[in-house]
Design a protein around this motif. Structure first.
Motif, PDB file in Angstrom:
ATOM      1  N   ASP A  86       0.867  -1.180   0.000  1.00  0.00           N
ATOM      2  CA  ASP A  86       0.000   0.000   0.000  1.00  0.00           C
ATOM      3  C   ASP A  86       0.902   1.227   0.000  1.00  0.00           C
ATOM      4  OD1 ASP A  86      -2.394  -1.449   0.116  1.00  0.00           O
ATOM      5  OD2 ASP A  86      -2.230  -1.652   2.299  1.00  0.00           O
ATOM      6  N   VAL A  87       0.942   1.911  -1.129  1.00  0.00           N
ATOM      7  CA  VAL A  87       1.781   3.102  -1.258  1.00  0.00           C
ATOM      8  C   VAL A  87       0.902   4.272  -1.696  1.00  0.00           C
ATOM      9  CG1 VAL A  87       3.888   1.815  -1.783  1.00  0.00           C
ATOM     10  CG2 VAL A  87       2.370   2.515  -3.650  1.00  0.00           C
ATOM     11  N   PRO A  88       1.366   5.498  -1.485  1.00  0.00           N
ATOM     12  CA  PRO A  88       0.580   6.661  -1.906  1.00  0.00           C
ATOM     13  C   PRO A  88       0.258   6.612  -3.398  1.00  0.00           C
ATOM     14  CG  PRO A  88       2.390   7.330  -0.486  1.00  0.00           C
ATOM     15  CD  PRO A  88       2.608   5.883  -0.789  1.00  0.00           C
ATOM     16  N   LEU A  89      -0.924   7.092  -3.749  1.00  0.00           N
ATOM     17  CA  LEU A  89      -1.342   7.117  -5.152  1.00  0.00           C
ATOM     18  C   LEU A  89      -0.593   8.216  -5.902  1.00  0.00           C
ATOM     19  CD1 LEU A  89      -5.209   6.645  -4.809  1.00  0.00           C
ATOM     20  CD2 LEU A  89      -3.545   4.976  -5.628  1.00  0.00           C
ATOM     21  N   ARG A  90      -0.016   7.862  -7.029  1.00  0.00           N
ATOM     22  CA  ARG A  90       0.691   8.813  -7.867  1.00  0.00           C
ATOM     23  C   ARG A  90      -0.128   9.132  -9.108  1.00  0.00           C
ATOM     24  NH1 ARG A  90       3.577  12.049  -8.898  1.00  0.00           N
ATOM     25  NH2 ARG A  90       5.475  11.386  -9.955  1.00  0.00           N
ATOM     26  N   THR A  91      -0.099  10.390  -9.514  1.00  0.00           N
ATOM     27  CA  THR A  91      -0.654  10.744 -10.814  1.00  0.00           C
ATOM     28  C   THR A  91       0.181  10.050 -11.886  1.00  0.00           C
ATOM     29  OG1 THR A  91       0.713  12.740 -10.714  1.00  0.00           O
ATOM     30  CG2 THR A  91      -1.613  12.973 -10.118  1.00  0.00           C
ATOM     31  N   LYS A  92      -0.461   9.745 -13.007  1.00  0.00           N
ATOM     32  CA  LYS A  92       0.231   9.019 -14.071  1.00  0.00           C
ATOM     33  C   LYS A  92      -0.109   9.626 -15.429  1.00  0.00           C
ATOM     34  CE  LYS A  92       0.331   4.581 -11.591  1.00  0.00           C
ATOM     35  NZ  LYS A  92      -0.057   3.143 -11.619  1.00  0.00           N
ATOM     36  N   GLY A  93       0.614   9.166 -16.445  1.00  0.00           N
ATOM     37  CA  GLY A  93       0.353   9.633 -17.804  1.00  0.00           C
ATOM     38  C   GLY A  93       0.730  11.092 -17.975  1.00  0.00           C
ATOM     39  N   LEU A 132       6.879   7.619  -3.047  1.00  0.00           N
ATOM     40  CA  LEU A 132       6.046   6.464  -2.694  1.00  0.00           C
ATOM     41  C   LEU A 132       6.276   5.977  -1.268  1.00  0.00           C
ATOM     42  CD1 LEU A 132       6.198   4.427  -6.027  1.00  0.00           C
ATOM     43  CD2 LEU A 132       4.405   5.963  -5.215  1.00  0.00           C
ATOM     44  N   GLY A 133       6.988   6.791  -0.468  1.00  0.00           N
ATOM     45  CA  GLY A 133       7.194   6.432   0.927  1.00  0.00           C
ATOM     46  C   GLY A 133       8.116   5.261   1.126  1.00  0.00           C
ATOM     47  N   LEU A 134       9.031   5.061   0.187  1.00  0.00           N
ATOM     48  CA  LEU A 134       9.942   3.922   0.249  1.00  0.00           C
ATOM     49  C   LEU A 134      11.344   4.339   0.648  1.00  0.00           C
ATOM     50  CD1 LEU A 134       8.660   2.107  -2.967  1.00  0.00           C
ATOM     51  CD2 LEU A 134       8.183   1.490  -0.594  1.00  0.00           C
ATOM     52  N   ARG A 135      11.425   5.442   1.364  1.00  0.00           N
ATOM     53  CA  ARG A 135      12.690   5.899   1.941  1.00  0.00           C
ATOM     54  C   ARG A 135      12.396   6.316   3.377  1.00  0.00           C
ATOM     55  NH1 ARG A 135      17.285   9.798  -0.800  1.00  0.00           N
ATOM     56  NH2 ARG A 135      18.659   9.895   1.026  1.00  0.00           N
ATOM     57  N   SER A 136      13.354   6.174   4.236  1.00  0.00           N
ATOM     58  CA  SER A 136      13.137   6.431   5.659  1.00  0.00           C
ATOM     59  C   SER A 136      12.501   7.789   5.926  1.00  0.00           C
ATOM     60  CB  SER A 136      14.467   6.328   6.417  1.00  0.00           C
ATOM     61  OG  SER A 136      14.287   6.635   7.790  1.00  0.00           O
ATOM     62  N   GLU A 137      13.008   8.824   5.241  1.00  0.00           N
ATOM     63  CA  GLU A 137      12.535  10.194   5.521  1.00  0.00           C
ATOM     64  C   GLU A 137      11.098  10.442   5.065  1.00  0.00           C
ATOM     65  OE1 GLU A 137      17.012  10.296   5.333  1.00  0.00           O
ATOM     66  OE2 GLU A 137      15.373   9.306   4.242  1.00  0.00           O
ATOM     67  N   PHE A 173       8.836   7.694   4.960  1.00  0.00           N
ATOM     68  CA  PHE A 173       8.276   6.372   5.240  1.00  0.00           C
ATOM     69  C   PHE A 173       6.796   6.426   5.617  1.00  0.00           C
ATOM     70  CE2 PHE A 173       7.640   2.425   7.572  1.00  0.00           C
ATOM     71  CZ  PHE A 173       8.370   1.510   6.824  1.00  0.00           C
ATOM     72  N   PHE A 174       6.401   7.457   6.380  1.00  0.00           N
ATOM     73  CA  PHE A 174       5.011   7.540   6.874  1.00  0.00           C
ATOM     74  C   PHE A 174       4.184   8.529   6.059  1.00  0.00           C
ATOM     75  CE2 PHE A 174       7.637   6.153  10.463  1.00  0.00           C
ATOM     76  CZ  PHE A 174       6.982   4.981  10.795  1.00  0.00           C
ATOM     77  N   LEU A 175       4.465   8.575   4.767  1.00  0.00           N
ATOM     78  CA  LEU A 175       3.827   9.561   3.897  1.00  0.00           C
ATOM     79  C   LEU A 175       2.358   9.282   3.633  1.00  0.00           C
ATOM     80  CD1 LEU A 175       4.434  12.059   2.111  1.00  0.00           C
ATOM     81  CD2 LEU A 175       4.930  10.478   0.247  1.00  0.00           C
ATOM     82  N   GLY A 176       1.928   8.048   3.725  1.00  0.00           N
ATOM     83  CA  GLY A 176       0.586   7.653   3.318  1.00  0.00           C
ATOM     84  C   GLY A 176      -0.540   8.522   3.819  1.00  0.00           C
ATOM     85  N   GLU A 177      -0.471   8.943   5.079  1.00  0.00           N
ATOM     86  CA  GLU A 177      -1.566   9.717   5.639  1.00  0.00           C
ATOM     87  C   GLU A 177      -1.618  11.143   5.100  1.00  0.00           C
ATOM     88  OE1 GLU A 177      -0.545   9.231   9.689  1.00  0.00           O
ATOM     89  OE2 GLU A 177       0.677  11.040   9.804  1.00  0.00           O
ATOM     90  N   LYS A 178      -0.572  11.556   4.356  1.00  0.00           N
ATOM     91  CA  LYS A 178      -0.557  12.886   3.759  1.00  0.00           C
ATOM     92  C   LYS A 178      -0.848  12.858   2.273  1.00  0.00           C
ATOM     93  CE  LYS A 178       2.788  14.855   6.998  1.00  0.00           C
ATOM     94  NZ  LYS A 178       4.067  15.588   7.138  1.00  0.00           N
ATOM     95  N   THR A 179      -1.197  11.701   1.744  1.00  0.00           N
ATOM     96  CA  THR A 179      -1.396  11.568   0.306  1.00  0.00           C
ATOM     97  C   THR A 179      -2.549  12.418  -0.188  1.00  0.00           C
ATOM     98  OG1 THR A 179      -0.583   9.294   0.385  1.00  0.00           O
ATOM     99  CG2 THR A 179      -1.825   9.936  -1.571  1.00  0.00           C
ATOM    100  N   TRP A 180      -2.338  13.101  -1.299  1.00  0.00           N
ATOM    101  CA  TRP A 180      -3.422  13.862  -1.930  1.00  0.00           C
ATOM    102  C   TRP A 180      -4.331  12.901  -2.686  1.00  0.00           C
ATOM    103  CZ3 TRP A 180      -0.076  18.203  -4.590  1.00  0.00           C
ATOM    104  CH2 TRP A 180       0.424  19.034  -3.597  1.00  0.00           C
ATOM    105  N   ASN A 181      -5.610  13.197  -2.724  1.00  0.00           N
ATOM    106  CA  ASN A 181      -6.541  12.376  -3.484  1.00  0.00           C
ATOM    107  C   ASN A 181      -6.432  12.712  -4.967  1.00  0.00           C
ATOM    108  OD1 ASN A 181      -7.658  11.079  -1.220  1.00  0.00           O
ATOM    109  ND2 ASN A 181      -8.987  12.836  -0.826  1.00  0.00           N
TER     110      ASN A 181
END
Length: 255
Positions: A5-12, A238-243, A245-253
């Motif tokens: 479960d990682v933050p949603l990224r815009t694509k395309g 994507l929150g895959l680095r220590s600094e 790591f806890f990014l998920g709760e700040k993810t933009w919709n």
């Protein structure tokens, strides 16, 4: 891999969540290798400073970026050089011949009055997507916080697609102090009443990138990124680095 479960990224073709790289002379063969692997993480490529004027394979480089659906444009220093020498018509004609559809209007080196920049934007936006830049490359020149906000609002109101906040490729001017630390008071001020999706924060170092990701979330727009840092930046997003790591709760919709 596709199980975390990682933050949603815009694509395309992103309108925000943009990564804008700075190309200061990347050789074609190396550039193609990077783009082949990482083009999905790159949206815009600034051919930095005035290097486009002396790049021997410029058309080939532009075509390569476009092949991988990365938007190429020339750095603001080249625009300012043309402005000083009163060669803006020749400059814009050259951009059109090269197939470049974006133009940067800046005043990082030359103090171009705001009303003059607005007039140039009005003319250029008939043929180009316009990016403006606010802030000086001079470490000793400080703009009042209110002036940053005022200029950004006027530039966006004039039809700019994005406004870049100056940071230089060194990350030691504009929105940063001389030791590379972010002017947090400035960032808080300009992001309070301005849509940050319309701002591109120049952030050439991973430390600076992590600040903005933690401040505004996964899909913050970042510029002056080194091409060899693109994968590291996406990892941070994507929150895959220590600094981060806890990014998920700040993810933009996503829309």
């Amino acid at each position: 891999m596709d199980f975390l479960d990682v933050p949603l990224r815009t694509k395309g073709e992103r309108s925000y969540g943009i990564t804008s790289i700075a190309d200061f002379g990347t050789p074609i063969a190396l550039l193609e290798a990077y783009l082949r692997d990482y083009h999905a993480y790159i949206d815009i490529a600034k051919i930095g400073i005035g290097s486009a004027y002396v790049t021997p394979n410029l058309q080939e480089k532009i075509n390569l970026y476009k092949k991988y659906k990365v938007i190429p444009y020339c750095g603001g220093t080249l625009f300012e050089k043309c402005y000083v020498q009163e060669k803006l018509d020749e400059y814009t004609e050259s951009l059109q011949k090269l197939g470049i559809e974006w133009i940067e209007i800046s005043n990082g080196t030359v103090d171009i009055p705001l009303h003059k920049r607005l007039s140039i934007i009005k003319k250029c936006k008939k043929h180009f997507n316009v990016i403006a830049e606010v802030g000086s490359k001079d470490q000793d020149k400080e703009m009042p916080l209110s002036e940053w906000e005022y200029e950004i609002n006027l530039l966006l109101g004039a039809g700019c697609k994005y406004v870049i906040t100056e940071g230089r490729d060194s990350g030691t001017a504009g929105i940063y102090n001389s030791n590379g630390n972010v002017n947090t008071e400035l960032i808080e001020r300009i992001s309070k009443d301005i849509d940050v999706n319309k701002l591109i924060f120049e952030a050439p170092t991973p430390k600076q990138q992590m600040f903005f990701i933690n401040q505004f979330g996964t899909n913050v727009n970042l510029g002056n990124v080194k091409i060899n840092d693109v994968l590291v930046l996406e990892t941070q997003r994507l929150g895959l680095r220590s600094e981060t790591f806890f990014l998920g709760e700040k993810t933009w919709n996503l829309p």
